[in-house]
Design an enzyme around this catalytic site. Structure first.
Site, short mmCIF file in Angstrom:
data_model
loop_
_atom_site.label_atom_id
_atom_site.label_comp_id
_atom_site.label_asym_id
_atom_site.label_seq_id
_atom_site.Cartn_x
_atom_site.Cartn_y
_atom_site.Cartn_z
N CYS A 135 0.62 -1.39 0.02
CA CYS A 135 0.10 -0.08 0.17
C CYS A 135 0.49 1.09 0.05
O CYS A 135 0.75 2.18 0.74
CB CYS A 135 -0.88 -0.26 1.32
SG CYS A 135 -2.05 -1.26 0.74
N ILE A 136 1.81 1.33 -0.59
CA ILE A 136 2.45 2.39 -0.65
C ILE A 136 2.75 3.13 -2.94
O ILE A 136 2.01 2.52 -3.34
CB ILE A 136 3.86 2.03 -0.69
CG1 ILE A 136 4.35 1.05 -1.60
CG2 ILE A 136 4.60 1.23 0.71
CD1 ILE A 136 6.21 0.26 -1.41
#
Lengths: 244, 507, 111
Positions: free
Chosen positions: C110-111
């Site tokens: 989730c970057i």
């Protein structure tokens, strides 16, 4: 007994049987299929009482639809509420003596048919006029509306324009109910009306009309929001716990 | 980057419902998962000769296991209420991104093979054979849905497209068409312990570095403990909080809260990830396996409380599913769950959201804050989809909206909501949720963010908002990447605990 | 998997052009990847690339953004130990673009 009577009597027995059996099977099928996870659309009520209240608002007022689109809501609600009154009014053909409250509803039901047909025409118009709705409409979506409009219109014709012999009609239906078949009045408008109603009953359990029982089984609406307080596990999922 | 060029949509004054343009997003196809990734997940990596039978068999299996799927496929009347509710439709104008049309991709097949009407009169009821073209449509359009549930709010029967998308992805995986992004991550979380694939030593090194930073910054030795047996709280947070900006700022915020409140806490290397992409894939067992890491860590470390950091879908899984999947919660009567539940402190909700925890501490005066330290900021709040429509905080329905806002308002002086029809249960997804946060779907992400960006732009113009707070790692990553495309600064998005971190008093 | 030919040798890369076998990396590959990314390699870029490779060798993952900025700040001076400088070097994002040039797998999550 005339051939027409035999056909209509047979038609209504078969239609009723298939409607009841079909719906009963669907309801049985929905209720035996597990809902393994808690998926109410939140914010959701935290108690069962709250769920009943939420569902009641959904079924009576079409709350979610109201939030969504006022046109669909207006037409949809006019149609459904009109239909309800019309159906209640029709109980007088199936009860003897007629229940007192049916007599109270009866005059309203007469004009509710107008609400119903106006609603249906509005819904049909949207299918033609709104590009998004046109895109998703299948032939059966149009035909279903047309079918109910014709049922409504033929009924209104008999109520407001060319009266049919409702005494004889009642005799026919009471006869069906007590397995003592009486002649069906041979009025062409009535015969069209009845044939289409029987058709509607036949397709009910195999069509999108399943939204009627379906809404009560919709997990996003009928589950209470209490997953931290209560452990909710489906049978097939509980078996996974045993392996640990 | 060889990524296809595309036009950035223009921000209008209000969210417009576009005229539909067929097929404009048909080209958007996320990378397929390669063999090693699919092997680990136990899925094939290419279509077999009997893929069609296999897909239909899986569909039948799911129809028997999920009431949601069965009822939702039957109940839709094509009323059109949902057609203008999906951010991907609003942003792309591709009609297959309308929720009902996305559902119909599966419904047409369901009708053909599982209903009387569709077997007898397929044309009449819009039933279709399952062909390779249909399967490709599934793949492309079930990866243009972020499973945000906005459509389910507005459907008169509560039909939730997310449930259909999940089933669609599950069937696709089953026949060998998995998504690289999600499945690779599901492999890493199971093999290494987190979605990023951050091994224990790297995590320790990163945390040490952060402790140095906090001390250099504040003069207070705030710790970021890991694998501490007997700590009171196990904090489970998305691994992006260890790795990315602005996520790290919220991690620092949590650490300061625990420090200031004097609560002993720990992270876990084994459960160094709150996220659970098993949700996105729609596979119960995968989701359960990933969630079991938290249970194992809680039992291993003997903690009394389990707290979840800022991660939207993780909070859905934690709040709504952990009790079901792993027994983290209350009210169980089976030995599997009781083993854990007797260990947990009944004075607190289990699991608890970090916003619930911090807000309680601030409201009860156990930690002190100075909101004027955030006076450089004019803040708005983006409700993350999974928090808003699939979970709760506190004891009252809607706590998931009021608690984060109450918390923000206690640490900042300037706060403005975005337009009513874009927040609370009507919130728009950031555009990157549900397994779409990957570069190969950048066009879908940018266009899907349009409704949220439109609402943001309005408060920027009206109230000079310069910070959008959120409590989701995906939202943060998505906005830092996408906001610049619309001309906003990437640093205007950050976590709620980033604000707490600035305002908290640490002595 | 696609292949690229760099200085007369074939290398396997993924759909986005990241090197599959990290041990094959050499400066020619870095230069090739930089051209692909429209990045002109300077001394500053090499500092980042070399740090990434060292860090990866020790930890089997790219460093967190903060770890990277701190390390660069220590090496090149505090005015360069920040996100802004890294984004000047690698406009598409240091984590993703610099990793590609350094032959590291792309960090995802989730970057």
């Amino acid at each position: 007994m005339s051939t027409v009577t035999i056909i209509y009597a047979g038609l209504f027995y078969i239609a009723t049987l298939l409607l009841v059996a079909g719906l009963a099977y669907k309801i049985f099928d929905y209720s035996r299929t597990p809902a393994p996870l808690k998926i109410p659309t939140t914010p959701a009520p935290t108690t069962q009482t709250g769920v009943v209240y939420r569902m009641a608002k959904e079924v009576v007022l079409f709350e979610s639809l109201f939030k969504s689109n006022k046109w669909i809501w207006v037409f949809g609600w006019l149609f459904h509420f009109g239909l309800l009154l019309v159906l209640l009014r029709h109980l007088r053909y199936f009860t003897e003596p007629v229940w007192f409250w049916v007599n109270i509803v009866q005059p309203f039901g007469k004009y509710a048919s107008i609400m119903m047909v106006v609603g249906l025409i509005g819904l049909l118009a949207r299918r033609f006029l709104v590009d998004r709705v046109r895109y998703i409409s299948t032939p059966s979506d149009y035909l279903m509306l047309v079918l109910i409009i014709v049922i409504g219109a033929s009924g209104m014709l008999m109520t407001f324009v060319a009266h049919t012999d409702i005494v004889a009609l009642k005799t026919f239906f009471m006869g069906l109910m007590y397995f003592d078949v009486q002649p069906v009045p041979q009025d062409p408008i009535l015969l069209v009306h009845l044939a289409l109603v029987a058709l509607l009953m036949l397709i009910f359990p195999i069509s999108k009309l399943l939204h009627a029982p379906g809404v009560f089984f919709s997990p996003t609406r009928n589950q209470a929001d209490n997953p931290r307080e209560n452990r909710h596990v489906a049978a097939w999922a509980a078996r996974l716990d045993q392996k640990n | 980057m060889a990524a296809a060029e595309f036009d950035i949509p223009e921000i209008k004054d209000y969210i417009e419902v576009p005229k539909l343009r067929e097929g404009v997003m048909a080209h958007a196809k996320t990378f397929l998962a390669p063999k090693p990734v699919q092997d680990f997940m136990g899925y094939p990596h290419e279509l077999a000769d009997n893929w069609k039978e296999s897909a239909l068999e899986k569909m039948g299996d799911l129809l028997g296991k999920y009431r949601s799927l069965k009822v939702f496929l039957d109940a839709c009347v094509h009323c059109g209420a949902c057609t203008d509710k999906c951010h991907y439709y609003l942003g792309t104008s591709d009609p297959k991104n309308m929720p009902v049309a996305r559902q119909d991709l599966m419904r047409q097949v369901y009708r053909r093979y599982f209903t009387t009407a569709g077997k007898l009169f397929p044309k009449l009821v819009g039933a279709k054979d399952l062909t390779k073209e249909v399967l490709d449509d599934w793949y492309n359009y079930y990866h243009q849905c972020s499973e945000c549930r906005r459509c389910s709010v507005f459907c008169p029967y509560g039909i939730d497209t997310a449930e259909i998308t999940m089933a669609g992805r599950e069937i696709l995986n089953h026949v060998g068409m998995g998504q690289k992004y999600s499945n690779e991550i599901l492999g890493k979380v199971q093999k290494i312990g987190n979605n990023l694939g951050l091994p224990g030593p790297a995590l320790l090194d990163t945390l040490e570095g952060l402790e140095e930073d906090i001390e250099a910054d504040t003069g207070v030795a705030v710790k970021l403990p890991i694998d501490v047996k007997g700590a009171e709280v196990l904090l489970v947070t998305p691994s992006a909080d260890f790795f990315s900006e602005p996520h790290v700022e919220s991690l620092i915020g949590y650490a300061k809260v625990f420090h200031a409140a004097g609560i002993s806490w720990t992270l876990s290397t084994h459960a160094s990830e709150a996220g659970n992409f098993g949700l996105f894939n729609g596979n119960y067992e995968t989701m359960r396996k990933v969630a079991m890491r938290i249970r194992d860590a809680a039992l291993e470390l003997g903690v009394k409380r389990i707290v979840v950091g800022e991660c939207g879908h993780a909070w859905r899984v934690a709040y709504s599913f952990w009790n079901t999947l792993t027994g983290i919660g209350y009210g169980a009567d089976d030995p599997f769950s009781i083993e854990l539940q007797k260990q947990l402190d009944p004075n607190y909700p289990q699991p608890q959201h970090i916003c619930e925890l911090t807000n309680d501490l601030i409201q009860s005066g156990r930690i002190k804050v100075d909101p004027s330290l955030n006076d450089d900021l004019i803040v708005t709040y983006h409700d993350s989809c999974n928090v808003a429509r699939a979970s709760r905080m506190g004891t009252e329905p809607g706590g998931q909206f009021t608690i984060p806002r109450e918390l923000i308002k206690s640490v900042v002086n300037n706060f403005h909501n975005m337009a009513d029809d874009t927040i609370y249960e009507s919130t728009f997804c950031c555009g990157g949720g549900g397994g779409l946060l990957t570069d190969d779907l950048m066009e879908v992400r940018v266009k899907g963010a349009l409704p949220r960006v439109t609402a943001l732009n309005n408060v920027v113009k009206e109230h000079k908002v310069n910070f959008m707070a959120t409590i989701c790692a995906i939202c943060k990553a998505q906005f830092t990447k996408v906001l610049p495309k619309y001309g906003f600064d990437m640093s205007m998005v950050g976590g709620v605990h980033q604000l707490v971190s600035k305002a908290i008093k640490l002595d | 998997m696609p292949m690229v030919n760099i200085a007369g040798k074939d290398y396997e890369v993924d759909e986005e052009g990241y090197l599959i076998d990290l041990s094959q990396w050499n400066e020619d590959i870095a230069k090739y990847m930089a051209v692909e990314e429209k990045v002109e390699l300077t001394e500053g870029h090499w500092e980042v690339v070399n740090f990434l490779r060292e860090y990866y060798a020790e930890y089997q993952i790219a460093p967190a953004v903060r770890v990277l900025t701190k390390a660069i700040g220590k090496k090149l001076g505090p005015d360069k130990g920040n996100n802004k400088y890294l984004y000047e070097l690698f406009p598409y994002g240091p984590a993703k673009q610099a990793c590609k040039i350094a032959g590291l797998p792309k960090p995802t999550g989730c970057i």
